[in-house]
Design a protein around this motif. Structure first.
Motif, mmCIF file in Angstrom:
data_model
loop_
_atom_site.group_PDB
_atom_site.id
_atom_site.type_symbol
_atom_site.label_atom_id
_atom_site.label_comp_id
_atom_site.label_asym_id
_atom_site.label_seq_id
_atom_site.Cartn_x
_atom_site.Cartn_y
_atom_site.Cartn_z
ATOM 1 N N PHE A 137 0.832 -1.201 0.000
ATOM 2 C CA PHE A 137 0.000 0.000 0.000
ATOM 3 C C PHE A 137 0.865 1.249 0.000
ATOM 4 C CE2 PHE A 137 -2.688 -3.307 1.736
ATOM 5 C CZ PHE A 137 -3.905 -3.077 1.117
ATOM 6 N N CYS A 138 0.281 2.327 -0.505
ATOM 7 C CA CYS A 138 0.971 3.617 -0.500
ATOM 8 C C CYS A 138 1.016 4.179 0.922
ATOM 9 C CB CYS A 138 0.269 4.597 -1.435
ATOM 10 S SG CYS A 138 0.178 4.010 -3.144
ATOM 11 N N THR A 139 1.766 5.244 1.095
ATOM 12 C CA THR A 139 1.959 5.783 2.445
ATOM 13 C C THR A 139 0.739 6.542 2.950
ATOM 14 O OG1 THR A 139 3.034 7.696 1.437
ATOM 15 C CG2 THR A 139 4.451 5.923 2.236
ATOM 16 N N VAL A 140 -0.004 7.200 2.055
ATOM 17 C CA VAL A 140 -1.204 7.940 2.457
ATOM 18 C C VAL A 140 -2.431 7.132 2.060
ATOM 19 C CG1 VAL A 140 -2.503 10.081 2.245
ATOM 20 C CG2 VAL A 140 0.004 10.121 2.148
ATOM 21 N N LEU A 141 -3.162 6.634 3.042
ATOM 22 C CA LEU A 141 -4.269 5.730 2.762
ATOM 23 C C LEU A 141 -5.555 6.231 3.397
ATOM 24 C CD1 LEU A 141 -2.424 2.333 3.237
ATOM 25 C CD2 LEU A 141 -3.297 3.253 1.116
ATOM 26 N N LYS A 142 -6.422 6.770 2.582
ATOM 27 C CA LYS A 142 -7.738 7.217 3.033
ATOM 28 C C LYS A 142 -8.799 6.302 2.445
ATOM 29 C CE LYS A 142 -6.516 12.111 3.518
ATOM 30 N NZ LYS A 142 -6.867 13.509 3.130
ATOM 31 N N ILE A 143 -9.530 5.589 3.309
ATOM 32 C CA ILE A 143 -10.603 4.707 2.863
ATOM 33 C C ILE A 143 -11.902 5.513 2.844
ATOM 34 C CG2 ILE A 143 -11.879 2.587 3.348
ATOM 35 C CD1 ILE A 143 -9.436 1.532 4.796
ATOM 36 N N PRO A 144 -12.499 5.725 1.678
ATOM 37 C CA PRO A 144 -13.725 6.529 1.589
ATOM 38 C C PRO A 144 -14.947 5.741 2.033
ATOM 39 C CG PRO A 144 -13.116 5.754 -0.579
ATOM 40 C CD PRO A 144 -12.036 5.274 0.361
ATOM 41 N N HIS A 145 -14.908 5.264 3.264
ATOM 42 C CA HIS A 145 -15.968 4.405 3.789
ATOM 43 C C HIS A 145 -15.965 4.528 5.301
ATOM 44 C CE1 HIS A 145 -18.976 1.396 3.055
ATOM 45 N NE2 HIS A 145 -18.533 1.150 1.835
ATOM 46 N N PHE A 146 -16.978 3.898 5.966
ATOM 47 C CA PHE A 146 -16.985 3.929 7.423
ATOM 48 C C PHE A 146 -16.454 2.628 8.018
ATOM 49 C CE2 PHE A 146 -21.029 2.157 6.190
ATOM 50 C CZ PHE A 146 -21.348 1.218 7.146
ATOM 51 N N PHE A 147 -16.022 1.705 7.159
ATOM 52 C CA PHE A 147 -15.353 0.490 7.623
ATOM 53 C C PHE A 147 -14.406 0.012 6.533
ATOM 54 C CE2 PHE A 147 -19.057 -1.014 5.346
ATOM 55 C CZ PHE A 147 -18.627 -2.150 4.675
ATOM 56 N N CYS A 148 -13.575 -0.974 6.864
ATOM 57 C CA CYS A 148 -12.591 -1.494 5.909
ATOM 58 C C CYS A 148 -13.266 -2.465 4.948
ATOM 59 C CB CYS A 148 -11.443 -2.183 6.653
ATOM 60 S SG CYS A 148 -10.475 -1.069 7.683
ATOM 61 N N GLU A 149 -13.700 -1.939 3.828
ATOM 62 C CA GLU A 149 -14.417 -2.733 2.830
ATOM 63 C C GLU A 149 -13.419 -3.304 1.836
ATOM 64 O OE1 GLU A 149 -16.814 -3.675 -0.664
ATOM 65 O OE2 GLU A 149 -15.485 -1.947 -0.570
ATOM 66 N N LEU A 150 -13.598 -4.571 1.460
ATOM 67 C CA LEU A 150 -12.620 -5.298 0.642
ATOM 68 C C LEU A 150 -12.314 -4.576 -0.663
ATOM 69 C CD1 LEU A 150 -10.910 -7.825 0.053
ATOM 70 C CD2 LEU A 150 -12.981 -8.919 -0.839
ATOM 71 N N ASN A 151 -13.312 -4.211 -1.410
ATOM 72 C CA ASN A 151 -13.105 -3.589 -2.716
ATOM 73 C C ASN A 151 -12.366 -2.262 -2.600
ATOM 74 O OD1 ASN A 151 -13.458 -3.345 -5.579
ATOM 75 N ND2 ASN A 151 -15.116 -1.909 -5.197
ATOM 76 N N GLN A 152 -12.717 -1.462 -1.585
ATOM 77 C CA GLN A 152 -12.049 -0.177 -1.387
ATOM 78 C C GLN A 152 -10.572 -0.361 -1.059
ATOM 79 O OE1 GLN A 152 -13.287 2.782 -1.850
ATOM 80 N NE2 GLN A 152 -15.462 2.322 -2.092
ATOM 81 N N MET A 153 -10.263 -1.382 -0.264
ATOM 82 C CA MET A 153 -8.864 -1.614 0.120
ATOM 83 C C MET A 153 -8.042 -2.096 -1.072
ATOM 84 S SD MET A 153 -9.182 -3.228 3.939
ATOM 85 C CE MET A 153 -7.408 -3.189 4.152
ATOM 86 N N ILE A 154 -8.631 -2.935 -1.915
ATOM 87 C CA ILE A 154 -7.920 -3.403 -3.105
ATOM 88 C C ILE A 154 -7.615 -2.233 -4.037
ATOM 89 C CG2 ILE A 154 -8.154 -4.796 -5.200
ATOM 90 C CD1 ILE A 154 -9.633 -6.869 -3.562
ATOM 91 N N GLN A 155 -8.558 -1.306 -4.167
ATOM 92 C CA GLN A 155 -8.359 -0.137 -5.025
ATOM 93 C C GLN A 155 -7.239 0.773 -4.517
ATOM 94 O OE1 GLN A 155 -12.030 1.951 -5.715
ATOM 95 N NE2 GLN A 155 -13.108 0.133 -6.455
ATOM 96 N N LEU A 156 -6.973 0.742 -3.215
ATOM 97 C CA LEU A 156 -5.938 1.602 -2.642
ATOM 98 C C LEU A 156 -4.531 1.006 -2.763
ATOM 99 C CD1 LEU A 156 -7.663 2.821 0.654
ATOM 100 C CD2 LEU A 156 -7.204 4.162 -1.399
ATOM 101 N N ALA A 157 -4.436 -0.255 -3.144
ATOM 102 C CA ALA A 157 -3.142 -0.926 -3.208
ATOM 103 C C ALA A 157 -2.291 -0.355 -4.337
ATOM 104 C CB ALA A 157 -3.334 -2.424 -3.394
#
Length: 322
Positions: A168-188
């Motif tokens: 993952f990159c150093t700056v990680l903002k998840i645009p959600h209220f929980f750690c959702e699988l699809n959102q986390m994969i997109q941030l990789a």
């Protein structure tokens, strides 16, 4: 050699629904209210089923397990969001994020499988009423529940292990209220092709298989009901599965809404809002759907409340006498 922007990360930021401070108390109060209603309603269902011998049947056995799973399902996401709002922090550690995602996938899969098992139970009850007790014996009920747990646990573990291989990159903002699988994969920052293929294949398989079982069960149920000569018999047969059909419709329609919203240009915000429907609203409404038109549940709840009131009066009387 790992590039600089691929450095090991220790935390994510859950962006939630709004960063405006004046909206935070409203969001906190709304989600706290829904969470408490969910806990209270599902706990009442569990206590009513466990305390009343008349409800010790396969149908209510699976219903009480569904209520337990709904409590756990909501508890994986809402408490962390409430804590973040209260502390004015958006931070969730890497380990907590993976753990939250694991249990979210586990309990969402269990919800899906339990609804399928409950559809099969209604199919046997309506289409094979004379053989119901023989077919839906305690051993089969236990095996169906165990198979649901094992399949869901394997799926969530597989997805979690696949996610651990990503950088993952150093700056990680998840645009959600929980750690959702699809959102986390997109941030990789690393290659996510294998993760995407595994995610779509497993979600498609786990969605198609239970939904096919539910549709087949209700196809046979409708065919059986249409073959009945008595209008009263048709109404009674349909009323036994009306609550379950309502819950199934709510569950799948809200999930479909999430996937449709993710395809929109404003997918980041709309997907988070749509996710509230099946992560918070559906578990909150399930106890009401099953209890409002169910005389057995309402009777069990009334007897449980009367018993609790009698015990409370007895304890107060003993304390006053001392």
């Amino acid at each position: 050699m790992v590039p600089e922007n691929y450095s090991r990360i220790t935390e994510f930021l859950l962006m939630g629904f709004s960063e405006e401070p004046e909206r935070q108390p409203l969001i906190f109060g709304l989600f706290l209210s829904m969470y408490l209603i969910t806990m209270f309603g599902n706990l009442l269902i569990i206590l009513a089923v466990s305390s009343d011998s008349h409800l010790h049947t396969p149908m209510y056995f699976f219903l009480s397990n569904l209520s337990l799973v709904d409590i756990c399902f909501t508890s994986t996401t809402v408490p962390k969001m409430l804590v973040n709002i209260q502390t004015q922090s958006q931070v969730i550690t890497y380990g907590d994020c993976i753990t939250q995602m694991y249990f979210f996938l586990l309990f969402s899969g269990l919800d899906d499988f339990l609804l399928t098992v409950m559809a099969y139970d209604r199919f046997v009850a309506i289409c094979h009423p004379l053989r119901y007790k023989v077919i839906m014996n305690p051993r089969l009920c236990g095996l169906l529940l165990l198979a649901s747990w094992i399949t869901s646990a394997f799926y969530s573990l597989l997805q979690s292990l696949m996610l651990l291989r990503l950088s993952f990159c150093t700056v990680l903002k998840i645009p959600h209220f929980f750690c959702e699988l699809n959102q986390m994969i997109q941030l990789a920052c690393s290659d996510t092709f294998l993760n995407n293929m595994m995610m779509y294949f497993s979600i498609g398989f786990l969605a198609a298989l239970p939904l096919t079982g539910i549709l087949y069960s209700y196809f046979k149920i409708v065919s059986c009901i249409c073959g009945m000569s008595s209008a009263q018999g048709k109404y009674k047969a349909f009323s036994t599965c009306a609550s379950h059909l309502s819950v199934v419709s709510l569950f799948y329609c809200t999930i479909l809404g999430v996937y449709l919203s993710s395809a929109s240009p404003y997918s980041t915000h709309s997907s988070a809002v749509a996710s509230v429907m099946y992560t918070v609203v559906t578990p909150m409404l399930n106890p009401f759907i099953y209890s409002l038109k169910n005389k057995e549940i309402k009777g069990a709840l009334r007897r449980f409340c009367e018993m609790a009131a009698i015990k409370g009066t007895t304890v107060l009387g003993l304390k006053s006498s001392l």
